[in-house]
Design an enzyme around this catalytic site. Structure first.
Site, PDB file in Angstrom:
ATOM      1  N   ARG A   7       6.952   3.737   4.958  1.00 35.69           N
ATOM      2  CA  ARG A   7       6.172   4.020   3.750  1.00 35.69           C
ATOM      3  C   ARG A   7       4.687   4.098   4.065  1.00 35.69           C
ATOM      4  O   ARG A   7       3.939   4.840   3.421  1.00 35.69           O
ATOM      5  CB  ARG A   7       6.414   2.930   2.697  1.00 35.69           C
ATOM      6  CG  ARG A   7       7.741   3.005   1.975  1.00 35.69           C
ATOM      7  CD  ARG A   7       7.720   2.189   0.689  1.00 35.69           C
ATOM      8  NE  ARG A   7       7.433   0.784   0.932  1.00 35.69           N
ATOM      9  CZ  ARG A   7       8.347  -0.173   0.993  1.00 35.69           C
ATOM     10  NH1 ARG A   7       9.629   0.136   0.873  1.00 35.69           N
ATOM     11  NH2 ARG A   7       7.996  -1.436   1.191  1.00 35.69           N
TER      12      ARG A   7
ATOM     13  N   ASP B 183       0.994  -3.700  -5.949  1.00 39.99           N
ATOM     14  CA  ASP B 183       1.651  -2.550  -6.579  1.00 39.99           C
ATOM     15  C   ASP B 183       3.133  -2.708  -6.248  1.00 39.99           C
ATOM     16  O   ASP B 183       3.640  -2.139  -5.281  1.00 39.99           O
ATOM     17  CB  ASP B 183       1.069  -1.255  -6.018  1.00 39.99           C
ATOM     18  CG  ASP B 183       1.584  -0.025  -6.745  1.00 39.99           C
ATOM     19  OD1 ASP B 183       2.321  -0.178  -7.740  1.00 39.99           O
ATOM     20  OD2 ASP B 183       1.258   1.095  -6.311  1.00 39.99           O
TER      21      ASP B 183
ATOM     22  N   CYS C  36       5.414   0.332 -11.927  1.00 42.39           N
ATOM     23  CA  CYS C  36       5.688   1.562 -12.677  1.00 42.39           C
ATOM     24  C   CYS C  36       7.007   1.388 -13.427  1.00 42.39           C
ATOM     25  O   CYS C  36       7.858   2.271 -13.442  1.00 42.39           O
ATOM     26  CB  CYS C  36       5.702   2.786 -11.772  1.00 42.39           C
ATOM     27  SG  CYS C  36       6.775   2.670 -10.332  1.00 42.39           S
TER      28      CYS C  36
ATOM     29  N   ALA D 166       0.798  -1.228   0.000  1.00 43.04           N
ATOM     30  CA  ALA D 166       0.000   0.000   0.000  1.00 43.04           C
ATOM     31  C   ALA D 166       0.826   1.271   0.000  1.00 43.04           C
ATOM     32  O   ALA D 166       0.381   2.309  -0.493  1.00 43.04           O
ATOM     33  CB  ALA D 166      -0.957  -0.001   1.196  1.00 43.04           C
TER      34      ALA D 166
ATOM     35  N   GLY E 246      -0.583   4.948   0.239  1.00 45.46           N
ATOM     36  CA  GLY E 246      -2.028   4.785   0.143  1.00 45.46           C
ATOM     37  C   GLY E 246      -2.708   5.378  -1.067  1.00 45.46           C
ATOM     38  O   GLY E 246      -3.944   5.460  -1.093  1.00 45.46           O
ATOM     39  N   GLY E 247      -1.968   5.772  -2.095  1.00 43.15           N
ATOM     40  CA  GLY E 247      -2.599   6.379  -3.261  1.00 43.15           C
ATOM     41  C   GLY E 247      -3.646   5.484  -3.907  1.00 43.15           C
ATOM     42  O   GLY E 247      -4.790   5.889  -4.100  1.00 43.15           O
ATOM     43  N   LYS E 248      -3.252   4.261  -4.233  1.00 39.98           N
ATOM     44  CA  LYS E 248      -4.210   3.340  -4.852  1.00 39.98           C
ATOM     45  C   LYS E 248      -5.212   2.816  -3.827  1.00 39.98           C
ATOM     46  O   LYS E 248      -6.353   2.498  -4.173  1.00 39.98           O
ATOM     47  CB  LYS E 248      -3.472   2.189  -5.530  1.00 39.98           C
ATOM     48  CG  LYS E 248      -2.674   2.607  -6.761  1.00 39.98           C
ATOM     49  CD  LYS E 248      -2.057   1.419  -7.450  1.00 39.98           C
ATOM     50  CE  LYS E 248      -1.218   1.862  -8.648  1.00 39.98           C
ATOM     51  NZ  LYS E 248      -0.047   2.677  -8.246  1.00 39.98           N
TER      52      LYS E 248
END
Length: 440
Positions: free
Chosen positions: A271, A312, A365, A243, A246-248
């Site tokens: 993080r 992610d 990414c 996570a 926490g953006g997504k």
């Protein structure tokens, strides 16, 4: 500070970055502390010069007859003024007049290079502004278009916002930030894009009422697409296994309409730290943060229960070079090998939580096959009870936009690859898999 003084400061900062191999942000911060006379406008202009130089490091060096790794700070900054800022030799010479705080006048050789040199015969890593050792991995993905893909990654990134549907809609958000002239995103129905100023400076978005009230979040449109394609079920059980801040997580919560249960976990407590305040601001009441506690298994009760697990994955970040231009020059082959091992381990762990019929979304990414399609292929070989959801099927989550997205993106059987050149987003790879058996 005069423009010439800012140029001298940029040469100084680039010299420190090259000599000490430190992140640009840290060097710029130290420079600001030791030059208190510089105002916010000066610091912003300096940062823009430095980051533009790092974005175009290889091509700027080529223009000045230098090579990456052997270049001079002055040569890089002067070359950048031509390849990134489009200044002609007379304009550059006017900044380098040797006056107080200004760079020394151009030498005859510098004047000649800035007048005549171009990138026409430059190799792909120079035209694409990326390290030579990455040429083969990028060629494996993009072929002859790798220089163009790299060049797009050397441009400045836009400022993308995601409208939080738990607090309002795009129309409401657009009205509240109308003074910033937002435009709708091309792919995500939740995206608004704000143009940067000429020097690359972004508006103080985090001070806007729409942000403070949780109506908008800063999130690249590519990241938004990844969460939408994961298609979290309303009322379902979802685990965001990496996570981070926490953006997504916040987007998943909104896509679920605040229903069901969303678990957010990251093995790095640092993080994960920002997520608590962000969840509260967003009004995401269905989020339960699971923080690591030493050797304790804080996710044990979730085994085999999740409708969706989002991975992610930590990666080399090659898709985010527009935002972190110095990272591509500090990256080494060993880092890629380490990330590949880490990703495989995380994917294996994620399979443990997916229930029969549940889905596993793998997102990076990165632009590299080693971190993307190769990881998916390796996972499927180790876990034959999973199968890939065809990208055409996964794209249905975007409706008609999914059709145009597939046409723009690089589609592989294992998933979709978004890039700045193709989709105008950061680089993202998105693969969706479904578990059909009882075995992990």
């Amino acid at each position: 500070m005069t423009p010439a003084a800012r140029l001298s400061a940029a040469i100084e900062v680039i010299g420190t970055i090259l000599a000490e191999r430190r992140p640009a942000a840290d060097v710029l911060k130290d420079w600001g502390r030791s030059h208190r006379f510089a105002g916010s406008g000066d610091r912003a202009a300096l940062a823009s010069l430095v980051y533009d130089t790092l974005r175009r490091r290889a091509s700027a060096a080529w223009i000045m007859g230098e090579r990456v790794g052997e270049e001079s700070p002055r040569g890089l900054v002067l070359g950048m003024l031509k390849v990134a800022r489009g200044l002609d030799v007379e304009a550059i010479a006017a900044l380098c007049d040797g006056g107080r705080f200004a760079p020394a006048p151009l030498s005859k050789a510098e004047h000649q290079r800035l007048s005549q040199a171009n990138l026409d015969d430059a190799p792909a890593p120079v035209r694409g502004d990326y390290p030579e050792w990455l040429d083969a991995p990028l060629a494996a993905v993009f072929g002859d278009a790798r220089a163009e893909e790299g060049a797009a990654l050397a441009e400045r990134a836009p400022l993308d916002l995601r409208v939080n549907s738990l607090k309002g809609d795009v129309e409401k958000a657009s009205e509240l930030i109308a003074h910033l002239a937002p435009t709708p995103g091309a792919w995500s129905p939740l995206a608004l894009r704000i143009a940067l100023e000429a020097d690359g400076k972004a508006p103080p978005l985090t001070s806007e009422p729409a942000y403070l009230k949780g109506l908008v979040e800063i999130q690249d449109e590519g990241s938004q697409i990844a969460a939408i394609l994961a298609a979290p079920p309303r009322g379902g059980q979802v685990l965001d296994l990496c996570a981070g801040g926490g953006g997504k997580t916040l987007e998943l919560a909104a896509l679920m309409d605040g229903a069901g249960q969303l678990y957010a976990y990251d093995d790095d407590l640092r993080r994960l730290a920002p997520i608590h305040e962000r969840v509260q601001r967003a009004g995401a009441h269905n989020v339960q943060v699971r923080s690591p506690r030493g050797k304790a298994d804080v996710l044990e009760d979730l085994a085999g229960r999740m409708d969706l697990v989002l991975v992610d994955a930590p990666c080399t970040g090659t898709g985010t070079w527009r935002r972190n231009p110095d990272a591509k020059w500090r990256m080494r082959p060993g880092a890629l090998a380490e990330r590949v091992k880490e990703q495989a381990a995380i994917l294996d762990a994620a399979a443990h939580y997916v229930k029969p019929g549940g889905r596993l979304a793998y997102v990076t990414c990165s632009l590299l096959d080693e971190e993307n399609v190769d990881q998916v292929r390796g996972f499927l070989a180790r876990h034959p009870g999973f199968r890939v959801v065809p990208p055409a099927e996964a794209a249905l989550a975007l409706g008609e936009r999914g059709i145009t997205l597939r046409a723009a993106a690089l589609e592989r059987p294992e998933g979709l690859l978004l890039t700045p050149r193709r989709t105008g987003t950061d680089g993202f790879f998105i693969s969706l898999m479904v578990r059909a058996d009882q075995a992990g």
